[in-house]
Design a protein around this motif. Structure first.
Motif, PDB file in Angstrom:
ATOM      1  N   UNK A 264       0.833  -1.213   0.000  1.00 53.28           N
ATOM      2  CA  UNK A 264       0.000   0.000   0.000  1.00 53.28           C
ATOM      3  C   UNK A 264       0.864   1.258   0.000  1.00 53.28           C
ATOM      4  N   UNK A 265       0.413   2.265  -0.736  1.00 49.87           N
ATOM      5  CA  UNK A 265       1.191   3.502  -0.876  1.00 49.87           C
ATOM      6  C   UNK A 265       1.095   4.389   0.364  1.00 49.87           C
ATOM      7  N   UNK A 266       0.175   4.061   1.281  1.00 44.61           N
ATOM      8  CA  UNK A 266       0.080   4.793   2.547  1.00 44.61           C
ATOM      9  C   UNK A 266      -0.407   3.823   3.616  1.00 44.61           C
ATOM     10  N   UNK A 267      -0.331   4.248   4.844  1.00 48.47           N
ATOM     11  CA  UNK A 267      -0.703   3.364   5.954  1.00 48.47           C
ATOM     12  C   UNK A 267      -2.204   3.195   6.067  1.00 48.47           C
ATOM     13  N   UNK A 268      -2.763   2.278   5.300  1.00 46.84           N
ATOM     14  CA  UNK A 268      -4.215   2.125   5.271  1.00 46.84           C
ATOM     15  C   UNK A 268      -4.748   1.642   6.626  1.00 46.84           C
ATOM     16  N   UNK A 269      -4.001   0.777   7.306  1.00 48.02           N
ATOM     17  CA  UNK A 269      -4.453   0.292   8.617  1.00 48.02           C
ATOM     18  C   UNK A 269      -4.475   1.431   9.639  1.00 48.02           C
ATOM     19  N   UNK A 270      -3.436   2.264   9.628  1.00 48.66           N
ATOM     20  CA  UNK A 270      -3.368   3.390  10.557  1.00 48.66           C
ATOM     21  C   UNK A 270      -4.457   4.422  10.258  1.00 48.66           C
ATOM     22  N   UNK A 271      -4.694   4.658   8.971  1.00 48.48           N
ATOM     23  CA  UNK A 271      -5.730   5.618   8.577  1.00 48.48           C
ATOM     24  C   UNK A 271      -7.114   5.128   9.016  1.00 48.48           C
TER      25      UNK A 271
END
Length: 447
Positions: A264-271
């Motif tokens: 993933x290009x960004x922290x989807x879990x954190x978001x």
């Protein structure tokens, strides 16, 4: 989209309307689909349920005076083996499970302190830093998994904000329904769905359970071949099946592993954790008796006008068609439409961080689109269940009918298979929206 178009829309053309969700949620879903292979339908349905569980009894809407609706969702992720149902469900529920793990650790320590206090004589408790009459600690939580009916009643009574029953195999949920006597558990769950008082009196319990405002979501996975069991024991006749939202992607292929798949290009879990955490952190208002007092999210006048006009259009269509199946589905989905209005409004708030506001027309439009997705999947599920219950003559008639036919052509084909005209017309009427759609007066198509 007109109601006629919605009812006649084939299942294989139906896809989850991800665009009705806030931009932050859409980005998470699209990225998880592109990089992890999560089907968008399953992830979106799971995220909606997780948000509903986090909201619980803290908020409600009133589309009519005195009629409160809460975001209680019963969701079934329907898919063939290997269609990747469980991973999106686990991803969506993880922040709630992490919260429960933290609360379980706190409860363990509190229980140790309670037990230590109870081992002392009352006179010695205060001198040792304990309360004179300590109350047994209750474990706060958002989720349950594969628990007995007794445990469901007890845990729900201990968590008035609300809960979510998460079952990787939904069959384990409804197979417990007739454990004690026919219909007992079905009635309990239908009361929960309606947010009505739920009571349980078991011989195995020291006392009965009384739950004034039960809030309990349900979500789990189920294979198409098990849907017939879900419909068993009169559940397809008493309105229970129609209380479930069916997430059913048209693409049911097993997903291939791909070593070249990008992260993933960004922290989807954190978001996702941040968004859901905003809902988890809502501090509910309580009355002097300790009951949760929901914050009412109002409708803008023009939003109510749109909601009522849509309901009237659907009702007129149902009355004209005379299909009991479509009418039963519509009766429950109009309740869900109201709940979706609240859920989407709170999802907007959780994603934007702005002050909560009333339900607007645009929110109602999004809720309607979401509802229409579930109308198509509900009809698809009824088709699967009904096909399993067809008689030999009905199956033969259905097989011989062309894709499009007139009533007269259908009557002739039915006669060749030994079905009387009156019986065929009743079959045609009863299975409208399941096997057939009416394209025009006297003209039908097979779904």
């Amino acid at each position: 989209m007109k109601e006629k178009d919605v009812i006649s829309k084939p299942l294989n053309a139906n896809s989850f309307p991800v665009d009705v969700l806030p931009d932050k949620l859409r980005k998470i879903i699209n990225e998880a689909h592109a990089t992890l292979g999560f089907p968008k339908d399953y992830l979106a349905g799971s995220m909606l349920t997780a948000m509903a569980a986090a909201v619980g009894n803290t908020h409600a809407v009133e589309h009519m005076d005195g009629w409160k609706e809460y975001v209680i969702l019963f969701v079934a992720l329907v898919g063939s083996p290997g269609s990747n149902k469980s991973h999106p469900l686990s991803f969506a529920m993880q922040p709630l499970i992490d919260f429960d793990a933290e609360q379980a650790a706190l409860h363990t320590e509190a229980l140790k302190r309670y037990n230590a206090a109870m081992e002392l004589p009352p006179k010695e408790r205060a001198t040792n830093g304990y309360d004179l009459n300590p109350a047994e600690p209750i474990r706060k939580r958002f989720t349950m998994q594969d628990v007995t009916p007794e445990a469901v009643h007890r845990i729900l009574s201990e968590n008035p904000r609300g809960l979510c029953l998460v079952s990787d195999e939904l069959a384990g949920w409804f197979k417990n329904f007739n454990r004690y006597n026919n219909g007992s558990e079905s009635e309990f769950w239908m009361s929960v769905f309606n947010h009505k008082v739920a009571m349980s009196d078991r011989k195995s319990s020291q006392s009965g359970v009384f739950i004034k405002n039960p809030f309990l979501c349900v979500i789990g996975t189920i294979q198409p071949k098990v849907l017939g069991e879900l419909a068993g024991n009169n559940r397809n006749a008493n309105g229970f099946m129609e209380r479930i939202l069916y997430v059913m992607p048209s693409d049911q292929k097993k997903v291939k592993w791909n070593r070249d798949r990008k992260a993933p290009s960004f922290g989807i879990a954190a978001e996702w954790r941040s968004i859901l955490g905003r809902l988890i952190d809502i501090a509910p208002k309580t009355t002097e008796h300790g009951d949760i007092e929901p914050e009412i999210v109002p409708f803008m006048p023009e939003a109510l006008d749109r909601l009522f006009s849509w309901q009237n259009e659907v009702t007129e269509r149902c009355n004209t068609d005379g299909s009991d199946t479509l009418t039963s589905i519509a009766s429950k989905l109009e309740i869900y439409a109201v709940r979706f209005c609240l859920l989407l409004a709170l999802a907007d708030w959780a994603c934007s961080g702005k002050k909560k506001k009333a339900v607007e027309v645009a929110t109602v439009e999004r809720a309607i689109r979401l509802t229409e997705y579930f109308r198509v999947t509900a009809a698809g599920v009824q088709g699967i269940v009904s096909e399993d219950s067809l008689t030999e003559i009905q199956a033969a008639v259905l097989s011989d009918l062309p894709d499009t036919f007139t009533t007269a052509e259908g009557v002739a084909i039915a006669a060749k298979n030994g079905m009387k005209e009156r019986t065929f017309k009743k079959f045609l009427s009863d299975r409208r929206g399941v096997f057939f759609t009416r394209d025009n007066h006297g003209i039908y198509s097979k779904i």
